[in-house]
Enzyme design. Structure first.
Site, mmCIF file in Angstrom:
data_model
loop_
_atom_site.group_PDB
_atom_site.id
_atom_site.type_symbol
_atom_site.label_atom_id
_atom_site.label_comp_id
_atom_site.label_asym_id
_atom_site.label_seq_id
_atom_site.Cartn_x
_atom_site.Cartn_y
_atom_site.Cartn_z
ATOM 1 N N LYS A 20 -23.182 -3.222 -55.447
ATOM 2 C CA LYS A 20 -21.905 -3.767 -54.964
ATOM 3 C C LYS A 20 -21.780 -5.188 -55.472
ATOM 4 O O LYS A 20 -22.785 -5.838 -55.776
ATOM 5 C CB LYS A 20 -21.867 -3.779 -53.435
HETATM 6 P P1 NAD Z 1 -7.596 -2.805 -49.824
HETATM 7 O O1 NAD Z 1 -7.792 -4.199 -50.243
HETATM 8 O O2 NAD Z 1 -6.726 -1.924 -50.655
HETATM 9 O O3 NAD Z 1 -7.036 -2.764 -48.328
HETATM 10 C C1 NAD Z 1 -7.687 -3.440 -47.284
HETATM 11 C C2 NAD Z 1 -6.798 -3.381 -46.056
HETATM 12 O O4 NAD Z 1 -7.506 -3.947 -44.960
HETATM 13 C C3 NAD Z 1 -5.505 -4.194 -46.198
HETATM 14 O O5 NAD Z 1 -4.439 -3.480 -45.618
HETATM 15 C C4 NAD Z 1 -5.792 -5.453 -45.397
HETATM 16 O O6 NAD Z 1 -4.636 -6.074 -44.883
HETATM 17 C C5 NAD Z 1 -6.661 -4.879 -44.287
HETATM 18 N N1 NAD Z 1 -7.460 -5.900 -43.607
HETATM 19 C C6 NAD Z 1 -8.193 -6.890 -44.167
HETATM 20 N N2 NAD Z 1 -8.736 -7.662 -43.206
HETATM 21 C C7 NAD Z 1 -8.358 -7.135 -42.021
HETATM 22 C C8 NAD Z 1 -8.571 -7.492 -40.668
HETATM 23 N N3 NAD Z 1 -9.307 -8.544 -40.349
HETATM 24 N N4 NAD Z 1 -8.019 -6.725 -39.694
HETATM 25 C C9 NAD Z 1 -7.258 -5.649 -40.017
HETATM 26 N N5 NAD Z 1 -7.004 -5.267 -41.281
HETATM 27 C C10 NAD Z 1 -7.546 -6.010 -42.271
HETATM 28 O O7 NAD Z 1 -9.061 -2.176 -49.685
HETATM 29 P P2 NAD Z 1 -9.490 -0.652 -49.754
HETATM 30 O O8 NAD Z 1 -9.902 -0.365 -51.139
HETATM 31 O O9 NAD Z 1 -8.486 0.205 -49.094
HETATM 32 O O10 NAD Z 1 -10.844 -0.700 -48.888
HETATM 33 C C11 NAD Z 1 -10.816 -0.601 -47.475
HETATM 34 C C12 NAD Z 1 -12.200 -0.209 -46.981
HETATM 35 O O11 NAD Z 1 -12.577 1.042 -47.569
HETATM 36 C C13 NAD Z 1 -13.330 -1.190 -47.343
HETATM 37 O O12 NAD Z 1 -14.289 -1.179 -46.325
HETATM 38 C C14 NAD Z 1 -13.907 -0.567 -48.604
HETATM 39 O O13 NAD Z 1 -15.246 -0.974 -48.837
HETATM 40 C C15 NAD Z 1 -13.821 0.901 -48.248
HETATM 41 N N6 NAD Z 1 -13.851 1.803 -49.395
HETATM 42 C C16 NAD Z 1 -12.933 1.707 -50.386
HETATM 43 C C17 NAD Z 1 -12.993 2.598 -51.452
HETATM 44 C C18 NAD Z 1 -11.963 2.606 -52.544
HETATM 45 O O14 NAD Z 1 -11.970 3.538 -53.353
HETATM 46 N N7 NAD Z 1 -11.068 1.653 -52.616
HETATM 47 C C19 NAD Z 1 -14.013 3.564 -51.500
HETATM 48 C C20 NAD Z 1 -14.930 3.635 -50.456
HETATM 49 C C21 NAD Z 1 -14.833 2.752 -49.405
#
Ligand code: NAD
Length: 491
Positions: free
Chosen positions: A176
């Site tokens: 990561k």
């Molecule tokens: P992203 O940046 O597209 O979206 C993140 C979202 O979280 C946004 O809507 C943001 O406003 C919200 N957020 C941030 N801080 C916050 C808070 N304090 N309270 C409430 N909401 C908050 O990110 P993503 O890619 O959707 O990733 C989200 C989660 O999923 C992370 O934990 C990431 O590690 C995990 N994840 C993502 C992927 C992927 O393919 N993108 C794969 C596996 C896991």
């Protein structure tokens, strides 16, 4: 500027709407206009003091002038991940030497690099890449741009990636990375320079057969394309076209795969379907709430809508919204796209606070934001049957105990959000073979892999009489232990 509505200040957490408050509007660090504001606010970032002055970022959320990202951390993700590992090891009595290997990371890179801003000033930034384990294949894991990124967070997330790839049986290890920035503070041109300079600083510590980044919080296909282009530019002409698989999650036009954008959300929904089928629960008419409306949260919401389920409430960094009649996930996605990525101000829902969001009655909760959101306190007020963890590490150990005591089902993160890395694997394979697979083929293959991993976890849970999180961890460690036992430790 007179009488601005609460929605004009995403990032401020409302405390009361009854009083007129003076907001001092800051520009370039200097006090500017004084405006009347009909609500009293608390900075959502630092949650320390009531707002009397705010600073305007280039884009995104407003914040108070006292904002200090480092003080907001709740609990250490890496410690939580290791505690979870120890819990599983106690159940299966894993080989002590192998446990020791798995408890530590292999490589940790911290880079400090200068970037020239739009106003010609130079800013020093800090980036990380942690490679936890590559016993099963090249290191694999996302890159996050967030003010709370630090070495422990990246260690924890890299370790989770190793469990995830081992659990779903794909030939990758775990890594990561991230940069400690709030992207809202930078222009698109500055973000491109930051990305390219970071990629350059990583140099050969990433590579298509060695360590393959992907999108995560605040990073997207465009950023992956910049990484690819920078990495390719440092190669000799004959090597250049052999490294397109140095990143996954690329735009389709730049070598990406069908279905990668929706993959994590799609995986979450395949598993919710499976959970519902196993319990004879009808998703048609079921209700759900979602925290985080970025890539994972918005896709999971939209895909669940096709099953006839109703989205009741959503929370993101700008605040929370709710509509008892339901929120249309497609409409909200469109609104968010035009509203700097934020749900705040969505006209067809009422604004609610954090506690009301967590206590909204629904069948399913999908955390899809950051880690440590489900704590002992929030787990106590959740009113749901299932937590499907789209985010990495959304539940801390105390929160987990409460969910268990309250008999709320959990599909744990390393299983639930593995759709992203599974389709990243498909993208990597397509790039290596110069192939393009159709969406239907991707969906079928994803479903097969993720559902069979779910079945292995259920089987381990029954066999060892443990919760789903511990069972998922056991399946992952068993696979890694077998590989180490067969291959031995060099020399
Ligand atoms: P992203 O940046 O597209 O979206 C993140 C979202 O979280 C946004 O809507 C943001 O406003 C919200 N957020 C941030 N801080 C916050 C808070 N304090 N309270 C409430 N909401 C908050 O990110 P993503 O890619 O959707 O990733 C989200 C989660 O999923 C992370 O934990 C990431 O590690 C995990 N994840 C993502 C992927 C992927 O393919 N993108 C794969 C596996 C896991």
């Amino acid at each position: 500027m007179e009488n601005k509505k609460q929605n004009d200040f995403p990032g401020l957490k409302p405390l009361s709407t009854s009083k007129e408050w003076k907001l001092l509007y800051f520009q370039h660090g200097r006090p500017g206009l004084e405006v009347s504001h009909p609500f009293k606010g608390l900075c959502r970032h630092c949650e320390i003091r009531e707002i009397c002055s705010i600073e305007k970022p280039v884009s995104g959320v407003w914040r108070c002038e006292y904002y200090q990202p480092k003080v907001t951390k709740k609990s250490n993700l890496y410690e939580n991940v290791i505690k979870q590992l120890e819990k599983a090891e106690e159940v299966i009595h894993c080989d002590k030497d192998i446990c020791e290997i798995l408890a530590g990371t292999m490589n940790e890179l911290v880079v400090h690099f200068p970037v020239k801003m739009d106003d010609d000033r130079v800013k020093m930034l800090t980036g990380y890449r942690v490679q936890h384990n590559n016993a099963l294949g090249p290191f694999k894991g996302g890159l996050r741009f967030h003010p709370m990124v630090d070495i422990d967070e990246v260690r924890g997330l890299a370790t989770l990636m190793t469990w995830k790839t081992a659990l779903v049986n794909i030939p990758f290890g775990g890594a990561k990375g991230g940069i400690q920035i709030d992207p809202a503070d930078f222009s698109p041109e500055e973000l491109e320079k930051i990305t390219r300079r970071f990629t350059y600083a990583l140099g050969n510590n990433i590579g298509p057969e060695y360590d393959i980044p992907a999108p995560d919080v605040n990073t997207n296909p465009k950023i992956m394309a910049w990484i690819l282009d920078t990495y390719m530019s440092t190669m000799t002409p004959t090597e250049r076209n052999r490294c397109i698989h140095v990143v996954t999650g690329k735009p389709l036009e730049a070598g990406g795969s069908q279905g990668r954008d929706k993959a994590t959300g799609q995986g979450v929904v395949f598993l919710i379907e499976k959970w519902a089928k196993d319990r004879g629960f009808d998703l048609n008419g079921a209700s759900y709430i979602v925290q985080g409306f970025g890539n994972v949260g918005s896709w999971a919401s939209r895909l669940l809508k096709h099953h006839g389920a109703r989205l009741m409430a959503v929370e993101d960094v700008s605040g929370a919204i709710r509509n008892k009649e339901g929120i249309d996930a497609d409409e909200l996605t469109e609104y968010v796209r035009k509203n700097k990525g934020l749900v705040q101000g969505y006209p067809k829902a009422e604004a609610i606070d954090h506690e009301k969001f967590f206590s909204t009655k629904a069948d399913i909760f999908i955390p899809a934001a950051l880690e440590n959101q489900i704590t002992a306190d929030t787990a106590e007020i959740l009113d749901v049957k299932l937590v499907a963890e789209g985010a990495n590490g959304p539940t801390d150990p105390e929160g987990d105990k409460v969910l268990h005591r309250r008999r709320i089902d959990v599909i744990p993160d390393i299983l639930c959000n593995s759709g992203g890395v599974i389709v990243s694997y498909f993208e990597w394979l397509q790039n290596k073979r110069s192939e393009f697979w159709e969406m239907e083929e991707i969906d079928q293959k994803l479903k097969k892999i993720i559902v069979s991993a779910y079945e292995r976890v259920c089987q381990a849970a029954n066999e060892h009489k443990v919760d789903m999180r511990t069972a998922a961890q056991i399946v992952a460690i068993n696979r890694l232990e077998m590989v180490y036992k067969e291959r031995g430790i060099f020399p």
